[in-house]
Design an enzyme around this catalytic site. Structure first.
Site, PDB file in Angstrom:
ATOM      1  CG  LEU B  14     109.019  24.642  58.164  1.00 39.22           C
ATOM      2  CD1 LEU B  14     109.673  23.515  57.389  1.00 39.22           C
ATOM      3  CD2 LEU B  14     110.005  25.749  58.452  1.00 39.22           C
ATOM      4  CG  HIS B  15     102.373  23.847  58.734  1.00 42.25           C
ATOM      5  ND1 HIS B  15     102.344  24.748  57.724  1.00 42.25           N
ATOM      6  CD2 HIS B  15     102.050  24.527  59.858  1.00 42.25           C
ATOM      7  CE1 HIS B  15     102.019  25.936  58.201  1.00 42.25           C
ATOM      8  NE2 HIS B  15     101.837  25.836  59.492  1.00 42.25           N
ATOM      9  CB  ALA B  16     102.579  18.005  58.800  1.00 44.47           C
TER      10      ALA B  16
END
Lengths: 148, 87
Positions: B14-16
């Site tokens: 759950l990044h970028a």
């Protein structure tokens, strides 16, 4: 108000110039970007504070005022899984503004077919709160923008 | 309280893009959104804060619990679960 410093030497460009819509459309937040000088260099902390997250290709520093700044070293560089990046500090460390955090070489990133452009993002900030964004040549540690 | 459990399948976690898309959708919701690891590791965080989402540092194959309460909570949670669970 806080000054956010350029984490790397190069040419300050607008976020719109970042070849990744997540950043260029301001989805992560407002800020600026730097097209870094090619060759070995050290990316520094843009503000004083605690290293809240340290990945080889990206880091977040949070100041005592709770404001956090994300520095992303190149685009799609998560795919490198740390190769070509050397950590000069550790997650949880307190750093001063301008203190080296990661050593890298933008020319290697570029040689691998990726953009070495570095977005510098004011997290949870409104676009209007980022002011006085510098354009053109900057050295690491020069003021890049102000966060009011 | 309505909640959704969703496993993050995106390779980057759950990044970028997933993180930014999630926060953008959460910010539009009228109610508070909280996100926690299903394992109970760490305190729940504010799903409207990109800073707190990045701090939570959810990796691929980790399961999170998204919680919201109030009118329309189910629709909001369905949308957020869809974003968090997309590849």
């Amino acid at each position: 108000m806080k000054a956010v410093l350029a984490p790397v030497e190069g040419a300050a460009v607008g976020l719109a110039a970042v070849p990744d819509p997540v950043f260029s459309a301001g989805m992560v937040g407002p800020g600026a970007a730097i097209d870094p000088l090619r060759g070995p260099g050290k990316a520094v902390a843009p503000i004083a504070g605690k290293i809240m997250k340290l990945h080889p290709h990206a880091y977040v520093i949070v100041g005592d005022d709770g404001k956090g700044v994300l520095v992303h070293l190149g685009i799609d560089t998560v795919q490198l899984k740390g190769e070509g990046f050397q950590l000069l500090a550790a997650e949880g460390d307190r750093v001063s503004a301008g203190q080296p955090v990661v050593a890298w070489d933008p020319s290697e990133i570029e040689a691998g077919g990726r953009s070495p452009v570095c977005p510098v993002i004011a997290l949870d900030a409104t676009a209007a709160s980022v002011r006085d964004v510098v354009a053109g040549r900057v050295r690491a540690g020069d003021e890049l923008f102000r966060w009011i | 309280m309505p909640e959704r459990r969703v496993t993050v399948v995106a390779e980057v976690g759950l990044h970028a893009r997933p993180a930014a898309t999630f926060v953008r959708a959460a910010t539009k919701a009228p109610m508070d959104i909280s996100v926690a690891r299903a394992s109970g590791d760490g305190a729940p965080i504010n799903g409207k804060s990109i800073l707190q989402i990045l701090a939570l540092d959810v990796k691929q194959d980790e399961t999170i619990v998204i919680t919201a309460e109030g009118e329309g909570a189910d629709a909001v949670l369905d949308e957020l679960a869809g974003i968090a669970g997309s590849p």
